[in-house]
Motif scaffolding. Sequence first.
Motif, PDB file in Angstrom:
ATOM      1  N   PRO A 149      -2.641  -2.780  -8.273  1.00 20.13           N
ATOM      2  CA  PRO A 149      -4.030  -2.833  -7.804  1.00 20.13           C
ATOM      3  C   PRO A 149      -4.859  -3.791  -8.650  1.00 20.13           C
ATOM      4  O   PRO A 149      -4.808  -3.754  -9.877  1.00 20.13           O
ATOM      5  N   GLY A 178      -7.217  -6.301  -2.594  1.00 26.72           N
ATOM      6  CA  GLY A 178      -7.074  -5.149  -3.477  1.00 26.72           C
ATOM      7  C   GLY A 178      -5.835  -5.141  -4.343  1.00 26.72           C
ATOM      8  O   GLY A 178      -5.626  -4.207  -5.108  1.00 26.72           O
ATOM      9  N   TYR A 179      -4.994  -6.169  -4.248  1.00 26.34           N
ATOM     10  CA  TYR A 179      -3.743  -6.198  -5.015  1.00 26.34           C
ATOM     11  C   TYR A 179      -3.517  -7.568  -5.626  1.00 26.34           C
ATOM     12  O   TYR A 179      -3.943  -8.585  -5.100  1.00 26.34           O
ATOM     13  N   ARG A 229       0.826  -1.214   0.000  1.00 26.52           N
ATOM     14  CA  ARG A 229       0.000   0.000   0.000  1.00 26.52           C
ATOM     15  C   ARG A 229       0.855   1.256   0.000  1.00 26.52           C
ATOM     16  O   ARG A 229       0.537   2.229  -0.660  1.00 26.52           O
ATOM     17  N   ARG A 246      -2.170   3.199  -5.644  1.00 26.02           N
ATOM     18  CA  ARG A 246      -3.110   2.968  -6.748  1.00 26.02           C
ATOM     19  C   ARG A 246      -2.457   3.206  -8.099  1.00 26.02           C
ATOM     20  O   ARG A 246      -3.117   3.579  -9.067  1.00 26.02           O
ATOM     21  N   ALA A 260      -7.972  -3.803  -9.068  1.00 27.04           N
ATOM     22  CA  ALA A 260      -9.060  -3.111  -9.759  1.00 27.04           C
ATOM     23  C   ALA A 260      -8.624  -2.641 -11.143  1.00 27.04           C
ATOM     24  O   ALA A 260      -9.461  -2.442 -12.023  1.00 27.04           O
TER      25      ALA A 260
END
Length: 98
Positions: A80, A62-63, A17, A22, A82
């Motif tokens: 990421p 998330g990763y 993080r 992101r 996403a």
Amino acid sequence: YFSLTGGLERWLYRMVRKHGGRQPAGWCFELRHLHRKSGSRSTFQRFAFDIRALVQRQSLPGYRLSLENGRADQKLRFWPSACLASPPPFPRQTVDKL
């Protein structure tokens, strides 16, 4: 984060993080650099084994994680989830080395 059970897993999540955030292209670290940065008392071989297991499990929320073979050492790459299911093209200037 709270579902992560291992100390290495939680440390890696916080580090991912911090460095990757992101960024669509993610970030990359050499495994030996990560071992030194972690302060782990385990041998490098054991540390690398544990990282490979984390990559297999894909348990960081998330990763996405992958391992890449570099010229001198294996690298852990993260981005990421996403953004893309597979790693995006990786710019050379974001590789973190000692």
